[in-house]
Design a protein around this motif. Sequence first.
Motif, mmCIF file in Angstrom:
data_model
loop_
_atom_site.group_PDB
_atom_site.id
_atom_site.type_symbol
_atom_site.label_atom_id
_atom_site.label_comp_id
_atom_site.label_asym_id
_atom_site.label_seq_id
_atom_site.Cartn_x
_atom_site.Cartn_y
_atom_site.Cartn_z
ATOM 1 N N TYR A 1 2.028 9.272 -0.950
ATOM 2 C CA TYR A 1 0.965 8.691 -1.757
ATOM 3 C C TYR A 1 0.063 9.803 -2.263
ATOM 4 O O TYR A 1 -0.025 10.882 -1.686
ATOM 5 C CB TYR A 1 0.160 7.650 -0.965
ATOM 6 N N SER A 2 -0.636 9.528 -3.368
ATOM 7 C CA SER A 2 -1.643 10.440 -3.896
ATOM 8 C C SER A 2 -2.501 9.684 -4.900
ATOM 9 O O SER A 2 -2.085 8.696 -5.473
ATOM 10 C CB SER A 2 -0.992 11.653 -4.566
ATOM 11 N N GLY A 3 -3.711 10.139 -5.064
ATOM 12 C CA GLY A 3 -4.630 9.516 -6.016
ATOM 13 C C GLY A 3 -6.034 9.435 -5.451
ATOM 14 O O GLY A 3 -6.275 9.703 -4.280
ATOM 15 N N SER A 4 -6.960 9.043 -6.305
ATOM 16 C CA SER A 4 -8.366 9.017 -5.904
ATOM 17 C C SER A 4 -8.699 7.894 -4.920
ATOM 18 O O SER A 4 -9.680 7.993 -4.194
ATOM 19 C CB SER A 4 -9.264 8.902 -7.144
ATOM 20 N N MET A 5 -7.904 6.831 -4.880
ATOM 21 C CA MET A 5 -8.159 5.722 -3.952
ATOM 22 C C MET A 5 -7.029 5.570 -2.927
ATOM 23 O O MET A 5 -6.972 4.615 -2.183
ATOM 24 C CB MET A 5 -8.301 4.395 -4.693
ATOM 25 N N SER A 6 -6.105 6.520 -2.899
ATOM 26 C CA SER A 6 -4.961 6.383 -1.988
ATOM 27 C C SER A 6 -5.379 6.629 -0.562
ATOM 28 O O SER A 6 -6.337 7.353 -0.309
ATOM 29 C CB SER A 6 -3.856 7.362 -2.400
ATOM 30 N N PRO A 7 -4.760 6.012 0.411
ATOM 31 C CA PRO A 7 -3.668 5.056 0.290
ATOM 32 C C PRO A 7 -4.147 3.616 0.170
ATOM 33 O O PRO A 7 -3.364 2.696 0.319
ATOM 34 C CB PRO A 7 -2.910 5.265 1.600
ATOM 35 N N LEU A 8 -5.427 3.401 -0.138
ATOM 36 C CA LEU A 8 -5.949 2.033 -0.235
ATOM 37 C C LEU A 8 -5.444 1.287 -1.462
ATOM 38 O O LEU A 8 -5.567 0.059 -1.532
ATOM 39 C CB LEU A 8 -7.494 2.051 -0.269
ATOM 40 N N ASP A 9 -4.871 1.972 -2.418
ATOM 41 C CA ASP A 9 -4.383 1.303 -3.612
ATOM 42 C C ASP A 9 -2.902 0.921 -3.493
ATOM 43 O O ASP A 9 -2.284 0.516 -4.473
ATOM 44 C CB ASP A 9 -4.610 2.165 -4.850
ATOM 45 N N GLU A 10 -2.344 1.009 -2.296
ATOM 46 C CA GLU A 10 -0.958 0.605 -2.045
ATOM 47 C C GLU A 10 -0.924 -0.866 -1.617
ATOM 48 O O GLU A 10 -1.944 -1.469 -1.353
ATOM 49 C CB GLU A 10 -0.347 1.471 -0.951
ATOM 50 N N GLU A 11 0.280 -1.424 -1.493
ATOM 51 C CA GLU A 11 0.445 -2.804 -1.034
ATOM 52 C C GLU A 11 -0.171 -2.990 0.325
ATOM 53 O O GLU A 11 -0.090 -2.154 1.175
ATOM 54 C CB GLU A 11 1.927 -3.150 -0.944
#
Length: 83
Positions: A73-83
């Motif tokens: 995972y990667s990103g500014s809200m990861s890993p909260l933006d996953e399923e």
Amino acid sequence: MHNFIATGVVLAAVISGVAADLCATGSQQINGNWYCQAVKAITYTGVGGSGSYKKVTNMDSSSGACSSSPFGYSGSMSPLDEE
């Protein structure tokens, strides 16, 4: 002095009791979630970045055994933006 200490203890107990039950004045259900107080903003800290975890890919219905594989995972809200 003794009365001052006793008053402080009683006051602390009252304040503690009020703070412990934030829904004492009522609550409201909005879209399936219960709220006790109005909130103007929520700030998340310690999220974002990149990494990986073991994502469950299968679960056997008879034994309950799980299979997994590494998931990045990667990103500014990861890993909260996953399923």
